[in-house]
Design an enzyme around this catalytic site. Structure first.
Site, PDB file in Angstrom:
ATOM      1  N   GLY A 114     -10.643 -19.938  28.429  1.00  0.00           N
ATOM      2  CA  GLY A 114     -10.095 -18.719  27.850  1.00  0.00           C
ATOM      3  C   GLY A 114      -9.552 -18.959  26.461  1.00  0.00           C
ATOM      4  O   GLY A 114      -9.353 -20.108  26.039  1.00  0.00           O
ATOM      5  N   HIS A 122      -6.454   6.029   4.669  1.00  0.00           N
ATOM      6  CA  HIS A 122      -6.711   5.509   6.013  1.00  0.00           C
ATOM      7  C   HIS A 122      -6.179   6.472   7.072  1.00  0.00           C
ATOM      8  O   HIS A 122      -6.871   6.792   8.056  1.00  0.00           O
ATOM      9  CB  HIS A 122      -6.025   4.153   6.194  1.00  0.00           C
ATOM     10  CG  HIS A 122      -6.707   3.026   5.490  1.00  0.00           C
ATOM     11  ND1 HIS A 122      -8.058   2.816   5.540  1.00  0.00           N
ATOM     12  CD2 HIS A 122      -6.198   2.016   4.717  1.00  0.00           C
ATOM     13  CE1 HIS A 122      -8.371   1.737   4.839  1.00  0.00           C
ATOM     14  NE2 HIS A 122      -7.258   1.242   4.312  1.00  0.00           N
ATOM     15  N   GLU A 151      -2.999   3.941   1.806  1.00  0.00           N
ATOM     16  CA  GLU A 151      -2.680   4.088   3.232  1.00  0.00           C
ATOM     17  C   GLU A 151      -2.839   5.534   3.696  1.00  0.00           C
ATOM     18  O   GLU A 151      -3.191   5.773   4.851  1.00  0.00           O
ATOM     19  CB  GLU A 151      -1.257   3.593   3.498  1.00  0.00           C
ATOM     20  CG  GLU A 151      -1.022   2.134   3.159  1.00  0.00           C
ATOM     21  CD  GLU A 151      -1.990   1.203   3.876  1.00  0.00           C
ATOM     22  OE1 GLU A 151      -2.495   1.565   4.954  1.00  0.00           O
ATOM     23  OE2 GLU A 151      -2.260   0.107   3.342  1.00  0.00           O
TER      24      GLU A 151
END
Length: 672
Positions: free
Chosen positions: A231, A458, A455
């Site tokens: 993992g 976005h 931003e």
């Protein structure tokens, strides 16, 4: 969860009943005997040397001659030796004690001084001819050279006799560096492990075998000799191995793969043999080999320095030892790695590591369980919503989630809180993911405007693009290497990616650069992380996921075994050109779609950008209000700072009835 951000420019152990203690390395009594002998010899040499140099040393023959003429030298006490002239001198005082005086001379001038002494004393002196043979032996360099050779020979010979684990002349280098823990020392059971329920169920068979091995041999079955935990880092492989030992209440031998390797060839194999030897003496038990890929890599691959490779010898020893014990020995070997693709096939075949247990990154249910396990150790406030934190942390490992709880506890302590609040967990999550908020950094207004529109681009596309994840919050507070960030809150964990979601993620990632350029008329390096994200998505879609009609249902990505410096390319130059064209096509389509969406909703982008300049951080609900044309009824950051500064001043005495004169907030809400 796509993260779109504008990048900034900067042993003791207790034994159970009837369980023998593994032999501990100790120094034998012979060693201390030799140390005592060497100490006595050194003291003898020091005493002899001091006796040889006792008395008063004269500086010249003239001084010796003057003392003889003065009559202070005792008659018949003058001796001529190979390296000195010695005499007794009467001391001044009532008792008249005698003192030894000597004059050092060079051995090649003995005959010259013999002539001078004969003339001075009328040959009334004694010629001893130098020290005795045993004095010469003790003072000679050959004697001490032989002593040192004998000492080293004794140490090497003793190493040859006592290196029971192998290693030959290496002595104790061949002993294993493992640590042994019991349940009381590890303190770990399955109650401490969460988020890996399938792995816990799979290794439960090992616990049942260690508790009652005859149950499994009744029908002729054989329990796996070895279990390989596979993992990503931080998912709890070591914790799971400790829990197995804690549940079965057996000794837990743990060692890292790198502990086998030493600068001497053969030490690794010796330590492997010593480890398995002590494990057999303490069976039933568990041997845990952490990071086994350090010694278990595929033999014959990559580049070798030639000769006998220490790593390959260690691997061969592990293979032989795992074949050398059976199920009746009661030993189970557990290994952990995050690079199972580079392990030697002889190590992972049935009969050695029979079973591979996947320990993946936890899903939203597992993350919630992990947060609850770590949350039991701290004080949580009534407003804490661990389920919301679990939803907002996709692809976080168990170690990351533990760090979130710990960072939240530290943050709340630094603010003198009585318990952890939800905002502390939110801040801790952002800190673990992106880094500490840099509130003290001075940002020019032009850069601040560019960041806010970046931003805002976005955030608006995240809300308006079909198929995109829901927006969580957007901020322009610098954090880590990012000047700002737009964060999402996925509604579910994704184990595969659909074409619609991938295209939406690419469109949202392109929005920052476009909005920034539309506002400032310039572009900057702040979109570098967005460009990398879009490019990586497009490359995976073309090379691995077959999402191109021109290239079809074919995988073009090479197998990454990381054994060669030269990457493999199983396609022609013509195909490589088509791959480049298809990647460019996907990126261009996303860029055009993002530009179209922002032009059509530019007023909404401006509203969000202006709100970011004023408040620095906006939640998803606040962004949706601004997109819907509503206003935000909350103070700006500057207003909050002014109010807080006013509160820190000593308040004047209030008259009765003035308690409700103002309603200032009790504290500044954390902007991040």
């Amino acid at each position: 969860m796509p993260q779109n951000g504008r990048q900034s420019d900067e042993q003791d152990r207790q034994n159970g009943p009837g369980r023998p203690t593994p032999p501990q390395p100790r120094m034998g009594r012979g060693f201390f005997g030799w140390v005592l002998i060497l100490t006595l010899l050194a003291m003898l040499a020091m005493v002899f040397h001091s006796s040889m140099n006792a008395g008063v040393q004269l500086t010249s023959w003239k001084e010796f001659e003057n003392r003889y003429h003065e009559g202070v030298l005792v008659e018949d006490s003058i001796e001529l030796r190979d390296d000195r002239i010695v005499a007794m001198q009467t001391a001044e005082g009532p008792e008249g004690e005698e003192t030894l005086v000597y004059l050092l001379i060079k051995p090649r001038l003995v005959e010259h001084y013999a002539q001078l002494l004969g003339e001075l004393t009328n040959n009334d002196y004694t010629d001893t001819g130098g020290p005795s043979w045993w004095q010469t032996l003790l003072m000679g360099p050959l004697f001490w050279t032989l002593i040192l050779i004998l000492i080293f020979w004794f140490i090497i010979a003793r190493g040859l006799r006592s290196a029971g684990g192998g290693g030959g002349m290496l002595g104790n280098f061949g002993r294993s560096k493992h640590k042994v823990f019991m349940k009381e020392q590890t303190g770990v059971t399955f109650a401490n492990v969460a988020g890996v329920d399938e792995a816990k169920d799979e290794v439960d068979e090992l616990i049942q075998f260690l508790k009652s091995p005859k149950k499994f041999t009744r029908l002729g079955g054989r329990i796996p000799r070895g279990v390989l935990l596979v993992g990503p880092p931080g998912t709890g492989k070591t914790l799971l191995a400790k829990a197995i030992a804690g549940e079965a209440d057996v000794p837990f031998f743990t060692i890292s793969g790198s502990d086998f390797v030493e600068m001497f060839v053969g030490v690794g194999a010796s330590r492997v043999r010593d480890l398995f030897k002590q494990a057999k003496e303490n069976s039933p038990c568990i041997i845990f080999l952490d990071e086994i890929d350090a010694v278990g890599r595929r033999r014959g691959g990559g580049f070798s320095s030639g000769g006998h490779d220490e790593r390959e010898q260690t691997l061969n020893a592990i293979l032989v030892e795992m074949d050398g014990f059976g199920t009746e020995d009661g030993i189970i070997v557990i290994a952990a790695t995050n690079r199972v693709d580079v392990l030697d096939p002889a190590l992972t075949r049935p009969g050695r590591f029979d079973r591979q247990v996947q320990v993946p990154l936890p899903d939203v249910k597992g993350r919630l369980a992990i947060l609850k396990v770590h949350g039991r150790k701290v004080k949580m406030g009534p407003d804490v919503d661990l389920e919301k934190i679990a939803r907002g942390t996709p692809m976080f490992s168990g170690a990351d989630l533990a760090a979130i709880i710990n960072e939240a506890a530290i943050g709340a302590t630094m603010q003198d809180k009585d318990f952890i609040e939800h905002e502390d967990l939110e801040e801790a999550r952002d800190k673990v993911k992106f880094g500490r908020a840099r509130k003290s950094r001075t940002i020019e207004e032009e850069e601040r405007v560019a960041t806010s529109f970046h931003e805002a681009g976005h955030a608006v596309l995240q809300v308006l693009t079909p198929g995109a994840d829901p927006l969580h919050k957007v901020t322009i507070i610098p954090r880590g290497e990012y000047g700002g960030a737009s964060m999402t809150l996925p509604e579910k964990d994704r184990y595969g990616y659909g074409l619609r979601w991938l295209k939406a993620a690419m469109i949202v990632a392109c929005g920052g650069r476009i909005a920034e350029e539309m506002k400032t008329g310039d572009v900057s390096s702040g979109a570098s992380s967005d460009i990398a994200q879009v490019t990586n998505i497009a490359r995976h879609m073309i090379l691995e996921w077959g999402m191109s009609e021109r290239l079809g249902f074919i995988r073009y990505a090479s197998q990454d075994s990381r054994e060669s410096f030269v990457p493999e390319k199983d396609y022609s130059p013509e195909t490589a050109k088509v791959i480049d064209e298809e990647i460019r096509r996907l990126v261009d389509e996303a860029y055009v779609a993002a530009e179209k969406g922002l032009r059509e909703n530019w007023s909404k982008v401006e509203a969000v950008a202006e709100a970011l300049l004023k408040h620095e951080t906006l939640t998803a609900d606040e962004v949706k209000k601004l997109i819907a044309g509503q206003r935000l009824d909350k103070p700006s950051v500057s207003e909050l700072l002014a109010a807080e500064a006013e509160k820190t001043k000593a308040p004047p005495a209030r008259a009765k009835g003035d308690e409700d004169e103002d309603n200032l907030p009790d504290a500044i809400p954390h902007p991040a």
